[in-house]
Design an enzyme around this catalytic site. Structure first.
Site, PDB file in Angstrom:
ATOM      1  N   SER A  12       0.834  -1.200   0.000  1.00  0.00           N
ATOM      2  CA  SER A  12       0.000   0.000   0.000  1.00  0.00           C
ATOM      3  C   SER A  12       0.864   1.243   0.000  1.00  0.00           C
ATOM      4  CB  SER A  12      -0.913   0.026   1.233  1.00  0.00           C
ATOM      5  OG  SER A  12      -1.606   1.251   1.320  1.00  0.00           O
TER       6      SER A  12
ATOM      7  N   TYR B 104      -1.913   0.155  10.172  1.00  0.00           N
ATOM      8  CA  TYR B 104      -2.049  -0.362   8.809  1.00  0.00           C
ATOM      9  C   TYR B 104      -0.813  -0.001   7.978  1.00  0.00           C
ATOM     10  CZ  TYR B 104      -3.702  -0.900   4.021  1.00  0.00           C
ATOM     11  OH  TYR B 104      -3.819  -1.248   2.697  1.00  0.00           O
TER      12      TYR B 104
END
Length: 247
Positions: A141, A151
């Site tokens: 990501s 995250y």
């Protein structure tokens, strides 16, 4: 010859687009996910085999192995997502400092499990089945380079873990790379937490002025799993429309 492909988290979004690409090219595709109904619907739609599996659970991954082809040419570690979006709001009105810290640790570890441990665990489980000349592609990501709490840390860890993995698998002529998407529309990633204003900002931040699509990521994964990319390994391929560039 048809290749054996495993796509984790293959029921929706990026995982489904990746699995569809391989299936349409005549490969034998297995998709996994935690939700049986959407997983089976996706498998029927694209002509893949569906196996329910929580890739954070070692016992579930062990149960998956007999359902897989004996030879895997491509492993796509796609399962994951920002688990903060699924967590219930914390009620800290009567909490002690210790319980607040415990809740924080639990939420932090959930992201690490979903995005980093799941990929490492799955790869370890199938490493003996990975074929010479094959490829492991993990979905990272843009958050790894922008800072996004647990995250982002998990996705940064995924990229770091991939460096060692590529060295280990390279001895068997197996490549290992990460594809790092930016904002991708038409997925369940943000749940209901993405406001129209935030979406417009993410699109405006790109050089291309458009949202990415699952097919954009599928194309990058397909390239890294192809014969054209045999000399590419240890890399993070950014697919973000120019939202964040490199030299």
């Amino acid at each position: 010859m048809a290749r054996g492909i495993l796509v984790t988290g293959g029921a929706t979004g990026i995982g489904l687009a990746v699995a569809r690409h391989f299936a349409e090219n005549g490969d034998t595709v297995v998709i996994t996910g935690r939700r049986q109904a959407p997983l089976e619907a996706a498998a029927e739609k694209i002509g893949a085999r569906a196996v329910v599996c929580d890739h954070t659970d070692p016992e579930a991954v062990a149960r998956l192995l007999p359902r897989l082809p004996e030879r895997l040419d491509v492993l796509v570690n796609n399962a994951g997502g920002n688990t903060d979006f699924d967590a219930a709001p914390a009620d800290t009105a009567d909490d002690t400092g210790l319980s607040q810290l415990a809740a924080f640790a639990q939420r932090f570890r959930a992201n690490l499990d979903a995005n980093l441990v799941s990929a490492a665990l799955t790869t370890k489980a199938v490493e003996d089945r990975l074929a010479e000349g094959g490829a492991v592609v993990s979905i990272g990501s843009i958050a790894a380079d922008k800072g996004a709490g647990a995250y982002g840390a998990a996705k940064a860890g995924l990229a770091s873990w991939n460096l060692g993995l590529a060295q280990e698998l390279g001895e068997r002529d197996i490549t290992a790379n990460v594809v790092a998407p930016g904002y991708i529309a038409e997925t369940e990633f943000f749940r209901d937490h993405l406001t129209p204003e935030r979406r417009d900002h993410l699109i405006a931040s790109t050089a291309l002025g458009r949202p990415g699509l699952p097919e954009d990521i599928a194309g990058a994964v397909a390239f890294l799993a192809s014969s054209a990319a045999r000399d590419i390994t240890t890399q993070v391929l950014n697919v973000n429309g120019g939202e964040r560039g490199t030299r």
